[in-house]
Design an enzyme around this catalytic site. Structure first.
Site, short mmCIF file in Angstrom:
data_model
loop_
_atom_site.label_atom_id
_atom_site.label_comp_id
_atom_site.label_asym_id
_atom_site.label_seq_id
_atom_site.Cartn_x
_atom_site.Cartn_y
_atom_site.Cartn_z
N TYR A 138 2.30 -16.11 -44.78
CA TYR A 138 3.39 -15.95 -45.74
C TYR A 138 3.93 -14.51 -45.64
O TYR A 138 3.97 -13.74 -46.61
CB TYR A 138 2.96 -16.30 -47.17
CG TYR A 138 4.11 -16.93 -47.93
CD1 TYR A 138 4.53 -18.21 -47.62
CD2 TYR A 138 4.79 -16.22 -48.90
CE1 TYR A 138 5.62 -18.78 -48.27
CE2 TYR A 138 5.88 -16.79 -49.56
CZ TYR A 138 6.28 -18.07 -49.24
OH TYR A 138 7.35 -18.63 -49.87
N LEU A 139 4.33 -14.19 -44.43
CA LEU A 139 4.58 -12.80 -44.05
C LEU A 139 5.81 -12.20 -44.74
O LEU A 139 6.82 -12.88 -44.93
CB LEU A 139 4.74 -12.70 -42.53
CG LEU A 139 3.57 -13.27 -41.71
CD1 LEU A 139 3.84 -13.11 -40.22
CD2 LEU A 139 2.25 -12.62 -42.09
N SER B 175 3.83 -8.32 -51.76
CA SER B 175 2.61 -9.11 -51.67
C SER B 175 2.98 -10.58 -51.61
O SER B 175 3.95 -11.01 -52.27
CB SER B 175 1.73 -8.85 -52.90
OG SER B 175 0.75 -9.87 -53.03
N SER B 176 2.22 -11.35 -50.84
CA SER B 176 2.46 -12.80 -50.79
C SER B 176 2.29 -13.38 -52.19
O SER B 176 2.90 -14.38 -52.53
CB SER B 176 1.47 -13.47 -49.83
OG SER B 176 1.50 -12.82 -48.57
N ARG B 177 1.45 -12.77 -53.01
CA ARG B 177 1.18 -13.29 -54.36
C ARG B 177 2.33 -13.03 -55.34
O ARG B 177 2.34 -13.61 -56.42
CB ARG B 177 -0.13 -12.71 -54.91
CG ARG B 177 -1.35 -13.27 -54.20
CD ARG B 177 -2.66 -12.93 -54.90
NE ARG B 177 -3.76 -13.70 -54.36
CZ ARG B 177 -4.67 -13.25 -53.48
NH1 ARG B 177 -4.60 -11.99 -53.06
NH2 ARG B 177 -5.65 -14.03 -53.04
N GLN C 276 -13.26 -15.65 -48.22
CA GLN C 276 -13.03 -14.47 -49.05
C GLN C 276 -12.48 -14.80 -50.44
O GLN C 276 -12.17 -13.91 -51.21
CB GLN C 276 -12.15 -13.46 -48.33
CG GLN C 276 -10.71 -13.87 -48.15
CD GLN C 276 -9.97 -12.95 -47.19
OE1 GLN C 276 -10.30 -12.88 -46.00
NE2 GLN C 276 -8.99 -12.23 -47.68
N GLU D 91 7.76 -7.95 -45.53
CA GLU D 91 8.03 -6.69 -44.83
C GLU D 91 6.77 -5.81 -44.68
O GLU D 91 6.72 -4.98 -43.78
CB GLU D 91 9.13 -5.90 -45.54
CG GLU D 91 10.53 -6.47 -45.35
CD GLU D 91 10.87 -7.56 -46.35
OE1 GLU D 91 9.94 -8.10 -47.01
OE2 GLU D 91 12.06 -7.90 -46.48
N GLY D 92 5.80 -5.98 -45.57
CA GLY D 92 4.54 -5.24 -45.43
C GLY D 92 3.84 -5.62 -44.14
O GLY D 92 3.46 -4.77 -43.33
N HIS D 93 3.70 -6.95 -43.93
CA HIS D 93 3.09 -7.42 -42.68
C HIS D 93 3.95 -7.00 -41.49
O HIS D 93 3.42 -6.60 -40.44
CB HIS D 93 3.01 -8.95 -42.68
CG HIS D 93 2.20 -9.54 -43.80
ND1 HIS D 93 2.77 -10.23 -44.84
CD2 HIS D 93 0.87 -9.55 -44.04
CE1 HIS D 93 1.82 -10.66 -45.66
NE2 HIS D 93 0.65 -10.25 -45.21
#
Ligand code: AMP
Length: 282
Positions: free
Chosen positions: A32-33, A185-187, A61, A35-37
């Site tokens: 779920y990429l 964040s993806s979240r 995890q 701009e951070g990724h």
């Protein structure tokens, strides 16, 4: 850009690159990429001839009451992001490919995982260390890229690589934020419009803490106290932790007399978000 699902396919591709004398970077992600990724993929593309992006929501995890099932997934969109930012291969295994029947070996860590996220997510870092070790063994990269957004994770991975003599350079990359300051964040996709507004207290608290460190305040409780008061003024926010820890040990400190990490975890509604700053970056 290729997408593969099996460990054998990754190995075949990486061997081919190695035979041509090419260097390989690895960017581990849960997909779920955003701009951070993308910034990690770009950094790897700059430093290495080829870049592998792992796209795997790692069940190991997640705690029993966490968001494993609802975690957002969109491989097609991820493929576009990887392609656009210079990635060469996506490794997108099914859980059974990573954890075959009878899987029973784990990589665990003591001191660094006792504080911060390790307290509220007791099995989290065992899952992270185990899956990252497996990815390192599968891809055998020259370098691997991690975001400072997950600052404790970055410290844990660096420590693991040092403890276990893994011959891989770990590269830490800056936090990428939305225009209004919220760390990507993806979240963030879980947030309702009202929660999205409320979530701004995280980056505001981080900026407040940074400003106090910038003013030369050394008392950790004074800084975290002001940050907590700011977050608590938002009715939709519930603090998990606001702490200042020693960068090397991740143990809490009272006085800012060494390189430190100020890290926060806050529930906005049901969504747990994290943010941080390093005192050295202020
Ligand atoms: P995740 O998919 O959330 O497990 O994250 C994969 C990698 O991307 C981790 O190394 C994260 O620290 C990094 N990352 C996630 N969000 C950001 C961000 N906003 N800025 C920089 N790196 C990030």
């Amino acid at each position: 850009m290729k997408i593969v699902k099996t460990i054998a396919e990754v190995r075949t591709q990486v061997k081919e690159w190695r035979a041509q004398g090419l260097t390989v970077g690895l960017v581990p992600t849960m997909g779920y990429l955003h701009e951070g990724h993308a910034s990690l993929i770009e950094a790897s593309h700059r430093d290495n001839d080829r870049t592998v992006v792992s796209d795997f929501v790692n069940p190991m995890q997640f705690g029993p009451t966490e968001d494993l099932e609802s975690y957002p997934r969109d491989l097609e969109r991820d493929a576009q992001v990887v392609e656009e930012h210079g990635g060469d291969l996506i490794f997108n295994p099914e859980p059974e490919e990573m954890y075959h029947e009878g899987f029973s070996s784990f990589v665990d860590m003591t001191v660094l995982t006792q504080e911060l996220c390790g307290l509220s997510r007791p099995i989290h870092f065992r899952g992270v260390c185990t899956v990252v070790s497996k990815l390192f063994n599968i891809v055998k990269p020259d370098r691997a890229y991690f975001g400072k957004k997950d600052a404790q994770q970055l410290a844990v991975i660096r420590h693991m690589v040092d403890d276990l003599n893994m011959d891989i350079e770990i590269v830490g990359c800056p936090i990428i934020r939305e225009a209004d300051g919220l760390a990507k964040s993806s979240r963030n996709t879980y947030l309702s419009p009202a929660e999205r507004k409320a979530a701004l207290v995280l980056s505001q608290a981080i900026n407040l803490g940074k400003a106090m460190v910038g003013e030369g305040i050394k008392d950790a409780a004074e800084i975290t106290g002001a940050m907590k008061a700011h977050i608590n003024a938002e009715p939709l926010a519930k603090i998990d932790y606001v702490k200042i820890v020693d960068c090397a040990t991740m143990q809490q400190i009272d006085v800012l007399d060494r390189p430190a990490l100020c890290a926060i975890a806050v529930y906005i509604g049901k969504t747990r978000l994290i943010d941080n700053f390093f005192t050295e970056d202020v």
